[in-house]
Scaffold this motif. Structure first.
Motif, PDB file in Angstrom:
ATOM      1  N   THR A  52      -6.278  44.406  -2.418  1.00  0.00           N
ATOM      2  CA  THR A  52      -6.784  43.201  -1.757  1.00  0.00           C
ATOM      3  C   THR A  52      -8.306  43.197  -1.722  1.00  0.00           C
ATOM      4  O   THR A  52      -8.935  42.134  -1.843  1.00  0.00           O
ATOM      5  N   ASP A  53      -8.913  44.369  -1.595  1.00  0.00           N
ATOM      6  CA  ASP A  53     -10.376  44.450  -1.545  1.00  0.00           C
ATOM      7  C   ASP A  53     -10.993  44.042  -2.882  1.00  0.00           C
ATOM      8  O   ASP A  53     -12.023  43.357  -2.916  1.00  0.00           O
ATOM      9  N   THR A  54     -10.395  44.471  -3.993  1.00  0.00           N
ATOM     10  CA  THR A  54     -10.943  44.093  -5.300  1.00  0.00           C
ATOM     11  C   THR A  54     -10.806  42.593  -5.535  1.00  0.00           C
ATOM     12  O   THR A  54     -11.693  41.976  -6.141  1.00  0.00           O
ATOM     13  N   VAL A  55      -9.705  41.986  -5.054  1.00  0.00           N
ATOM     14  CA  VAL A  55      -9.540  40.537  -5.195  1.00  0.00           C
ATOM     15  C   VAL A  55     -10.599  39.808  -4.377  1.00  0.00           C
ATOM     16  O   VAL A  55     -11.237  38.846  -4.849  1.00  0.00           O
ATOM     17  N   ALA A  56     -10.817  40.261  -3.131  1.00  0.00           N
ATOM     18  CA  ALA A  56     -11.835  39.628  -2.285  1.00  0.00           C
ATOM     19  C   ALA A  56     -13.228  39.792  -2.889  1.00  0.00           C
ATOM     20  O   ALA A  56     -14.052  38.860  -2.853  1.00  0.00           O
ATOM     21  N   LYS A  57     -13.497  40.971  -3.458  1.00  0.00           N
ATOM     22  CA  LYS A  57     -14.787  41.181  -4.089  1.00  0.00           C
ATOM     23  C   LYS A  57     -14.965  40.276  -5.309  1.00  0.00           C
ATOM     24  O   LYS A  57     -16.066  39.782  -5.578  1.00  0.00           O
ATOM     25  N   GLY A  58     -13.862  40.045  -6.048  1.00  0.00           N
ATOM     26  CA  GLY A  58     -13.924  39.132  -7.188  1.00  0.00           C
ATOM     27  C   GLY A  58     -14.254  37.716  -6.768  1.00  0.00           C
ATOM     28  O   GLY A  58     -15.061  37.036  -7.416  1.00  0.00           O
ATOM     29  N   TYR A  59     -13.663  37.267  -5.649  1.00  0.00           N
ATOM     30  CA  TYR A  59     -13.989  35.940  -5.128  1.00  0.00           C
ATOM     31  C   TYR A  59     -15.472  35.840  -4.757  1.00  0.00           C
ATOM     32  O   TYR A  59     -16.132  34.811  -5.013  1.00  0.00           O
ATOM     33  N   GLU A  60     -16.003  36.901  -4.174  1.00  0.00           N
ATOM     34  CA  GLU A  60     -17.413  36.883  -3.783  1.00  0.00           C
ATOM     35  C   GLU A  60     -18.332  36.792  -5.001  1.00  0.00           C
ATOM     36  O   GLU A  60     -19.326  36.056  -4.997  1.00  0.00           O
ATOM     37  N   ARG A  61     -18.001  37.504  -6.059  1.00  0.00           N
ATOM     38  CA  ARG A  61     -18.837  37.470  -7.264  1.00  0.00           C
ATOM     39  C   ARG A  61     -18.789  36.109  -7.926  1.00  0.00           C
ATOM     40  O   ARG A  61     -19.811  35.596  -8.415  1.00  0.00           O
ATOM     41  N   VAL A  62     -17.592  35.471  -7.928  1.00  0.00           N
ATOM     42  CA  VAL A  62     -17.470  34.126  -8.514  1.00  0.00           C
ATOM     43  C   VAL A  62     -18.271  33.127  -7.685  1.00  0.00           C
ATOM     44  O   VAL A  62     -18.999  32.282  -8.222  1.00  0.00           O
ATOM     45  N   ALA A  63     -18.153  33.209  -6.354  1.00  0.00           N
ATOM     46  CA  ALA A  63     -18.880  32.274  -5.488  1.00  0.00           C
ATOM     47  C   ALA A  63     -20.387  32.453  -5.637  1.00  0.00           C
ATOM     48  O   ALA A  63     -21.150  31.469  -5.643  1.00  0.00           O
ATOM     49  N   GLU A  64     -20.836  33.681  -5.785  1.00  0.00           N
ATOM     50  CA  GLU A  64     -22.265  33.934  -5.960  1.00  0.00           C
ATOM     51  C   GLU A  64     -22.777  33.301  -7.261  1.00  0.00           C
ATOM     52  O   GLU A  64     -23.860  32.688  -7.294  1.00  0.00           O
ATOM     53  N   CYS A  65     -21.995  33.425  -8.317  1.00  0.00           N
ATOM     54  CA  CYS A  65     -22.404  32.863  -9.610  1.00  0.00           C
ATOM     55  C   CYS A  65     -22.409  31.332  -9.558  1.00  0.00           C
ATOM     56  O   CYS A  65     -23.313  30.689 -10.106  1.00  0.00           O
ATOM     57  N   VAL A  66     -21.406  30.736  -8.905  1.00  0.00           N
ATOM     58  CA  VAL A  66     -21.334  29.274  -8.825  1.00  0.00           C
ATOM     59  C   VAL A  66     -22.464  28.724  -7.964  1.00  0.00           C
ATOM     60  O   VAL A  66     -23.109  27.728  -8.324  1.00  0.00           O
ATOM     61  N   ASP A  67     -22.704  29.367  -6.814  1.00  0.00           N
ATOM     62  CA  ASP A  67     -23.761  28.874  -5.920  1.00  0.00           C
ATOM     63  C   ASP A  67     -25.131  28.936  -6.585  1.00  0.00           C
ATOM     64  O   ASP A  67     -26.005  28.097  -6.311  1.00  0.00           O
ATOM     65  N   LYS A  68     -25.323  29.900  -7.477  1.00  0.00           N
ATOM     66  CA  LYS A  68     -26.612  30.029  -8.142  1.00  0.00           C
ATOM     67  C   LYS A  68     -26.874  28.877  -9.103  1.00  0.00           C
ATOM     68  O   LYS A  68     -28.024  28.451  -9.277  1.00  0.00           O
ATOM     69  N   ARG A  69     -25.801  28.331  -9.720  1.00  0.00           N
ATOM     70  CA  ARG A  69     -25.961  27.258 -10.707  1.00  0.00           C
ATOM     71  C   ARG A  69     -25.575  25.889 -10.160  1.00  0.00           C
ATOM     72  O   ARG A  69     -25.646  24.894 -10.884  1.00  0.00           O
ATOM     73  N   LEU A  70     -25.190  25.816  -8.900  1.00  0.00           N
ATOM     74  CA  LEU A  70     -24.758  24.546  -8.325  1.00  0.00           C
ATOM     75  C   LEU A  70     -25.883  23.504  -8.265  1.00  0.00           C
ATOM     76  O   LEU A  70     -25.644  22.328  -8.576  1.00  0.00           O
ATOM     77  N   PRO A  71     -27.125  23.862  -7.887  1.00  0.00           N
ATOM     78  CA  PRO A  71     -28.186  22.838  -7.886  1.00  0.00           C
ATOM     79  C   PRO A  71     -28.399  22.199  -9.256  1.00  0.00           C
ATOM     80  O   PRO A  71     -28.605  20.982  -9.359  1.00  0.00           O
ATOM     81  N   LEU A  72     -28.336  22.992 -10.304  1.00  0.00           N
ATOM     82  CA  LEU A  72     -28.496  22.433 -11.647  1.00  0.00           C
ATOM     83  C   LEU A  72     -27.333  21.516 -12.004  1.00  0.00           C
ATOM     84  O   LEU A  72     -27.528  20.458 -12.618  1.00  0.00           O
ATOM     85  N   ALA A  73     -26.102  21.888 -11.609  1.00  0.00           N
ATOM     86  CA  ALA A  73     -24.951  21.034 -11.884  1.00  0.00           C
ATOM     87  C   ALA A  73     -25.059  19.706 -11.146  1.00  0.00           C
ATOM     88  O   ALA A  73     -24.724  18.639 -11.695  1.00  0.00           O
TER      89      ALA A  73
END
Length: 453
Positions: A52-73
């Protein structure tokens, strides 16, 4: 947020042409976006399902990547305001990428979907990275070409062909066509096809069918006072739908070619004059292409190829199309000679429909090169293929019917004939000998050998 967007990108759009928008983006480069795509490729693999920890960590990495490019989108979405279809696409992509599940609902399957949505967002950013032509400008150019007559009324618009002509991506052209459909510049057809509204002689199917029917009537395929075949059979002959054929028959009734009475099929009027055999166009002889395969399998293959081109709306090269027409014409001449050789020996009165099929092959072959509708060569070639296949079936049926009755027998698989003229009477008797892999002689060559003897 607005200040950050102004810092990210400045757009200047030329008034004409398809010059890409000049975008200044000092903080985000194409290489960085591609690197983010690769980074997301390592998330959501089998190792992410370990706990469960690796799944939660995966969600955090995806959210971090999306939030970084969201202003450009969001900036790209605002720039797409001139294209409702493009703006709707950005809204869908952004909403899917920013939707986060609750902590209790987090799962490995959801992580895989989140990675997929994030990758779609980054792929959209990469595809719209400068130089990029706005979708609104693509739609304006297509509309301008339609108004200028480059694409006439009734013309089908293919996104792939337009993209190749304009040097753009197919997805951009599809979005532009969606905008043009919404504002009524073009109209949508079934199977994701698009056409320019309005009738045109080259795309008016009932008019085309009426023209070909007049050619068949003038060639004597359907003589005076003849009742036409059933609608389903006639639609198969003309390689069309029954709906279009019904409209074409109404046009022929209006111009006096046909007459219709209640509860009866249409009848050819007695005032219609058929073309004589002297003026009827002849097929090209079989020796125009000496390497053409005139076996039953070769003829069927050529006919199926021509039918597939029309049914799938594929455009072959001019050389391929010409070779197919030559093959079908040579096959029609060959089969007509075989059928007439049979009729001369067995009697034409026993098979009155054979000449009608031969006449249809000859008339359809002439229609392939007709100049009135030069763009219909692919359809008339499919009609010629249907006629040649029917003539091939007629010849094979004649052979099978009279093989054991002492009548003239032509080519037959795994059979070769032994010529036994008792009194020099050509065509009086054939003795069939079963010899596998022995080529059967041509009936015309047998008749010439008999004359020489």
């Amino acid at each position: 947020m607005n200040g950050q967007r102004d810092q990210l990108m400045t757009v200047s759009t030329p008034d004409d042409g398809l010059s890409p928008a000049t975008v200044t983006d000092p903080t985000v480069t194409r290489c960085e976006l591609v690197a983010d795509l690769r980074y997301l490729g390592y998330i959501g693999g089998p190792r992410s399902a370990g706990s469960t920890d690796t799944v939660a960590k995966g969600y955090e990495r995806v959210a971090e990547c999306v939030d970084k490019r969201l202003p450009l989108a969001e900036l790209r979405r605002d720039e797409a305001a001139g294209s409702p279809a493009d703006q709707e696409r950005w809204d869908r992509i952004i909403k899917a990428a920013t939707t986060r599940p609750r902590t209790s609902d987090a799962s490995y399957e959801g992580l895989v979907l989140a990675v997929s949505d994030a990758r779609e967002l980054l792929r959209a950013l990469v595809s719209t990275h400068p130089p990029f032509v706005p979708i609104a400008r693509v739609g304006q150019l297509i509309a301008k070409q339609i108004n200028a007559g480059t694409y006439p009324p009734g013309a089908l618009l293919s996104a792939a062909k337009l993209a190749a002509e304009l040097g753009l991506k197919v997805d951009s052209v599809r979005l532009a066509l969606t905008d043009l459909i919404n504002d009524g510049t073009v109209e949508a057809l079934p199977h994701n096809r698009v056409r320019v509204p309005g009738p045109h002689p080259g795309n008016d199917r009932p008019q085309q069918l009426a023209w070909l029917m007049r050619e068949l009537v003038a060639a004597g395929v359907y003589p005076q006072e003849t009742v036409l075949p059933p609608l389903k059979q006639l639609a198969r002959v003309l390689v069309t739908t029954q709906e279009d054929l019904t409209e074409a028959l109404c046009l022929l009734v209006e111009d006096g070619t046909l007459e219709r009475t209640p509860h009866r099929r249409p009848v050819v009027r007695g005032t219609v004059t058929a073309a004589s055999s002297a003026t009827r166009p002849l097929l090209r002889p079989a020796d125009v292409a000496k390497d053409v395969d005139l076996s039953a399998a070769g003829i069927r293959e050529a006919a199926l190829r021509a039918g597939a081109w029309w049914s799938t709306r594929l455009t072959p090269s001019s050389s391929q199309h010409g070779c197919c027409i030559d093959h079908l014409c040579a096959a029609g001449h060959h089969l007509a000679a075989r059928a007439r050789c049979f009729l001369s020996a067995a009697g034409a009165a026993e098979h009155p429909d054979v000449e009608q099929v031969i006449a249809r092959v000859e008339a359809t072959a002439a229609a392939v090169s007709h100049l009135e509708f030069s763009g219909l060569s692919l359809w008339t070639t499919a009609c010629l293929a249907a006629a040649v296949r029917e003539l091939l079936g007629v010849v094979e049926q004649l052979e099978a019917t009279h093989a054991n009755d002492g009548h003239l027998v032509l080519h037959h698989p795994l059979l070769s004939r032994v010529w036994c003229p008792p009194d020099g009477d050509v065509g009086s008797s054939y003795r069939l000998a079963r010899q596998a892999r022995v080529p059967a002689p041509s009936p015309l060559s047998l008749r010439s050998e008999t004359r020489s003897q």
